[in-house]
Design a protein around this motif. Structure first.
Motif, PDB file in Angstrom:
ATOM      1  N   PRO A  21       0.828  -1.216   0.000  1.00  0.00           N
ATOM      2  CA  PRO A  21       0.000   0.000   0.000  1.00  0.00           C
ATOM      3  C   PRO A  21       0.863   1.268   0.000  1.00  0.00           C
ATOM      4  CG  PRO A  21      -0.445  -1.361   1.932  1.00  0.00           C
ATOM      5  CD  PRO A  21       0.599  -2.049   1.133  1.00  0.00           C
ATOM      6  N   GLU A  22       0.199   2.420  -0.160  1.00  0.00           N
ATOM      7  CA  GLU A  22       0.911   3.687  -0.310  1.00  0.00           C
ATOM      8  C   GLU A  22       1.689   4.081   0.935  1.00  0.00           C
ATOM      9  OE1 GLU A  22      -1.819   6.632  -1.579  1.00  0.00           O
ATOM     10  OE2 GLU A  22      -2.344   5.567  -3.410  1.00  0.00           O
ATOM     11  N   THR A  23       1.327   3.548   2.097  1.00  0.00           N
ATOM     12  CA  THR A  23       2.075   3.896   3.310  1.00  0.00           C
ATOM     13  C   THR A  23       3.511   3.363   3.257  1.00  0.00           C
ATOM     14  OG1 THR A  23       1.185   1.930   4.380  1.00  0.00           O
ATOM     15  CG2 THR A  23       0.047   4.018   4.793  1.00  0.00           C
ATOM     16  N   PHE A  24       3.732   2.320   2.475  1.00  0.00           N
ATOM     17  CA  PHE A  24       5.074   1.770   2.302  1.00  0.00           C
ATOM     18  C   PHE A  24       5.628   2.182   0.924  1.00  0.00           C
ATOM     19  CE2 PHE A  24       2.977  -1.198   5.202  1.00  0.00           C
ATOM     20  CZ  PHE A  24       3.852  -1.121   6.274  1.00  0.00           C
ATOM     21  N   GLU A  25       5.482   3.455   0.597  1.00  0.00           N
ATOM     22  CA  GLU A  25       5.869   3.930  -0.725  1.00  0.00           C
ATOM     23  C   GLU A  25       7.363   3.749  -0.994  1.00  0.00           C
ATOM     24  OE1 GLU A  25       5.359   5.103  -4.455  1.00  0.00           O
ATOM     25  OE2 GLU A  25       3.760   4.727  -3.033  1.00  0.00           O
ATOM     26  N   ASN A  28       7.782   0.439  -2.480  1.00  0.00           N
ATOM     27  CA  ASN A  28       7.265   0.404  -3.840  1.00  0.00           C
ATOM     28  C   ASN A  28       8.207   1.089  -4.824  1.00  0.00           C
ATOM     29  OD1 ASN A  28       4.964  -0.962  -3.150  1.00  0.00           O
ATOM     30  ND2 ASN A  28       3.747   0.885  -2.821  1.00  0.00           N
TER      31      ASN A  28
END
Length: 179
Positions: A21-25, A28
């Motif tokens: 998810p975006e919290t772990f950008e 990513n």
């Protein structure tokens, strides 16, 4: 750290979106998704060796080739095409069938099969030195197993407890009635 210092170690895979998810950008942005990287045998093999096999050397005369063959510099069997994963699977299946048929009660047959599989995966026909180095552990374990099995069969050692008592405590124990 890879992005800040500009190493570019993880920049070789070009995926659009990371797996988290975006919290772990930050993860990513590393773009490491194992599912999208091709890890098949045929895809990885060209990184280690040529698919077409080794280039066959050219000798101007037959005596040069004979001298090279005599000294181990020319081995004709190493210049064939490499095996595919299907070829390896079939060869290992045939070998394991033969091993199971020859010695069904052999304790070491699975180590022999794994050694054969390892040799085939590392292309022992075209790269004998590399395959020997990579598969040494299987050969060593198979030899140890053969030694242990022969000791067990001869009664030198026992594994299963008191029902297999030996006559002597160890092999070279003196026979006192003749001393």
């Amino acid at each position: 750290m890879d992005k800040d210092q500009g190493f570019g170690k993880y920049a070789k895979y070009d995926e659009a979106k990371g797996p988290l998810p975006e919290t772990f950008e930050f993860v990513n942005q590393l773009k490491i998704t194992e599912e999208q990287v091709n890890q098949s045998y045929e895809h990885q093999l060209p990184f280690h060796m040529s698919i077409d096999g080794n280039a066959k050397p050219k000798y101007s005369t037959n005596w040069e080739r004979s001298v090279a063959y005599h000294y181990g510099l020319y081995m004709p069997e190493t210049y064939g095409p490499t095996k595919t994963a299907d070829d390896i699977t079939l060869a290992v299946a045939q070998y394991s069938e033969k091993v199971h048929q020859d010695a069904p009660k052999d304790a070491c047959k699975y180590l022999q099969i794994e050694e054969f599989r390892c040799l085939n995966v590392h292309q022992y026909e075209s790269q004998p030195a590399v395959a020997a180095k990579k598969c040494m552990k299987w050969w060593d374990e198979a030899q140890k197993c053969q030694w242990d099995q022969s000791k067990f069969n001869s009664g030198t050692t026992y594994i299963e407890g008191p029902q297999m008592r030996r006559r002597r405590p160890y092999i070279f124990y003196p026979d006192f009635k003749y001393a």
